[in-house]
Design a protein around this motif. Structure first.
Motif: not given
Length: 514
Positions: A157-173
């Motif tokens: 996917x080119x963009x993620x629609x999210x209803x919350x901020x990404x977690x630190x673990x997700x930012x690392x991934x």
């Protein structure tokens, strides 16, 4: 299929592509969709085609994500795109509340603003001109938060629609996957604001609940209510858990009742006796929304303005996360349009809170002033309150508010977006000939003098971020200054962490320059 785009090899391409080839072919063994080769096969890039931005091709290879100029590269493989007739494509995945309710309306309005036709199919939207030429394709795939993030991280996917901020673990991934630093404002774009509201049956005598009681009930340790949640935990509920439960050693417990969809959940709550749930703002239907209460007597209700200023603590930004790679010009234009006045109108009509700053005259803030007087500590003298009223009364508060991450001087996600929005408004001349005052406030812990100094430092920090967003200087026709009043104007009780967080803020006040 074999396709060649341009014939002339740019000198820079040779150097860049040699690095790419070395990077890609370390241990590459999996089956590939495309293979890009330079003249005489001096450089070879193999992998899965992801995107083309008008100049550069992006490929997901075994060794990582690679972007390179397409000049003089020949593509072999069944998935080779036709770059000469390439149609920009934006693949969105994620939250149903964004993909079902908001994005289709925005896409339709964007097409109208450009004089295009928008045709919807099971594959998504095709935006085309009067001659039938397709200018942009947008697909929307509804997925639960975790599955959507996995697709985004895998470049599906080119963009993620999210209803919350990404977690630190997700930012690392995401960083490891080559998506870049997604915590930066240019990659974490806020589309609109939404909120969660605690609800009970309409015939209940309960009208408010404390945050402590709410989190106890949702963790399973309360016992006063039967808790109802959806079977698939969505991003908003995860965001609530991240912000108001996990920092205090709590997590969502198994609800008393799980429901397949929101309508079924709301029917069950409205027809019960001691039922409780947490649902999106504007979707309360026949239930009774609860206000949030505090020990000091302050109440917080989900309303348009309290959400717009983030004074209501259960306000959540609606994010569109974008990778750090360069986007096709057609996609850039669409993403920029999402911040336009036309887009903000669509957002409001869809029942969400838009990002446009609106004025809130001091005369309309009687409750806030009454709370300031009744909750002012002994260290906040009447003279300080009088000074605040004298300074603010000729000004109008704008709804843009700036808050900080817990235990940090770094602005939170919504506030970073507010800085970008304010900077753009200044560039567009919307504040020409006016005075902008960034006014800092604090919680009530500690000495009043120290709190005033802390709130002043926060106001200065916002001004520095705003100055940086404007390229290092303010326009000559806009005056920007700071002021601070410490704990003099509380928005929530200081007996909880979330209340303290709500009170630590910087507000924007404006008046016409003398």
């Amino acid at each position: 299929m074999t396709s060649t785009w341009f014939k002339k090899i740019h000198p820079f391409l040779k150097c860049a592509a040699v690095f790419v080839a070395h990077f890609v072919f370390v241990g590459s063994s999996a089956a590939q969709d495309v293979i890009y080769r330079s003249e005489n096969d001096a450089v070879t890039v193999a992998g899965r085609f992801v995107a083309f931005d008008g100049e550069n091709v992006s490929v997901a290879s075994d060794a990582g994500f690679v972007t390179f100029r397409a000049d003089a590269m020949t593509c072999d493989g069944a998935s080779c795109p036709d770059l000469e007739n390439y149609v920009a494509s934006l693949r969105l995945t994620g939250a149903a509340r964004m993909g079902d309710l908001l994005l289709p309306a925005l896409i339709d309005a964007y097409a109208r603003d450009n004089g295009w036709n928008a045709r919807e199919s099971v594959q998504g939207f095709q935006l085309s001109g009067s001659d039938g030429t397709i200018a942009l394709e947008i697909s929307i795939e509804i997925e639960p938060q975790d599955q959507a993030f996995a697709k985004f991280a895998n470049h599906d996917a080119d963009a993620l629609m999210s209803m919350r901020e990404l977690r630190d673990s997700e930012l690392g991934i995401a960083a490891d996957a080559g998506l870049g630093p997604l915590n930066l404002a240019r990659h974490a774009r806020i589309l609109a604001l939404d909120a969660l509201v605690p609800v009970v049956p309409a015939n209940s005598d309960v009208r408010s609940i404390s945050m402590a009681d709410l989190t106890d009930e949702l963790s399973g340790s309360g016992g006063q209510f039967n808790v109802h949640l959806k079977e698939d935990t969505d991003g908003q509920i995860q965001g609530f858990e991240d912000r108001f439960m996990r920092p205090f050693g709590l997590q969502l417990g198994a609800p008393d009742f799980s429901h397949e969809d929101l309508d079924t959940l709301l029917d069950a709550v409205s027809s019960g006796a001691n039922e409780l749930s947490l649902v999106p703002y504007g979707a309360t239907q026949n239930t009774q929304p609860l206000t949030l209460n505090g020990a000091c007597g302050l109440l917080s209700e989900a309303r348009f303005l309290t959400m717009k200023t983030e004074d209501y603590p259960l306000t959540f930004p609606m994010f569109i996360y974008l990778p750090q790679r360069k986007q096709h010009p057609q996609i850039v234009e669409f993403l920029d349009w999402l911040r336009s006045p036309s887009a903000q109108l669509v957002i409001r009509r869809a029942g969400f809170v838009d990002l446009a700053a609106v004025p809130i005259p001091l005369a309309d803030q009687g409750d806030r002033l009454a709370n300031a007087i009744s909750n002012a500590g002994t260290e906040v003298p009447l003279t300080e309150l009088q000074r605040m009223i004298r300074l603010l009364s000729p000004r109008v508060r704008m709804s843009s508010t700036f808050r900080f991450e817990p235990g940090s001087t770094r602005l939170d996600g919504q506030s970073r977006s507010n800085v970008m929005q304010l900077a753009q408004a200044i560039r567009d001349g919307r504040f020409g000939g006016q005075e902008l005052m960034l006014v800092g406030f604090s919680d009530g812990r500690g000495p009043a003098t120290a709190n005033r100094d802390l709130s002043s430092a926060r106001a200065e920090a916002v001004m520095r971020d705003l100055n940086r967003a404007l390229g290092g200087s303010f326009p000559s026709n806009v005056q920007v200054e700071t002021e601070a009043f410490g704990e003099a104007l509380p928005m929530a009780c200081d007996d909880t962490i979330w209340g303290q967080q709500t009170n630590r803020r910087v507000e924007l006040w404006v008046r016409g320059a003398p």
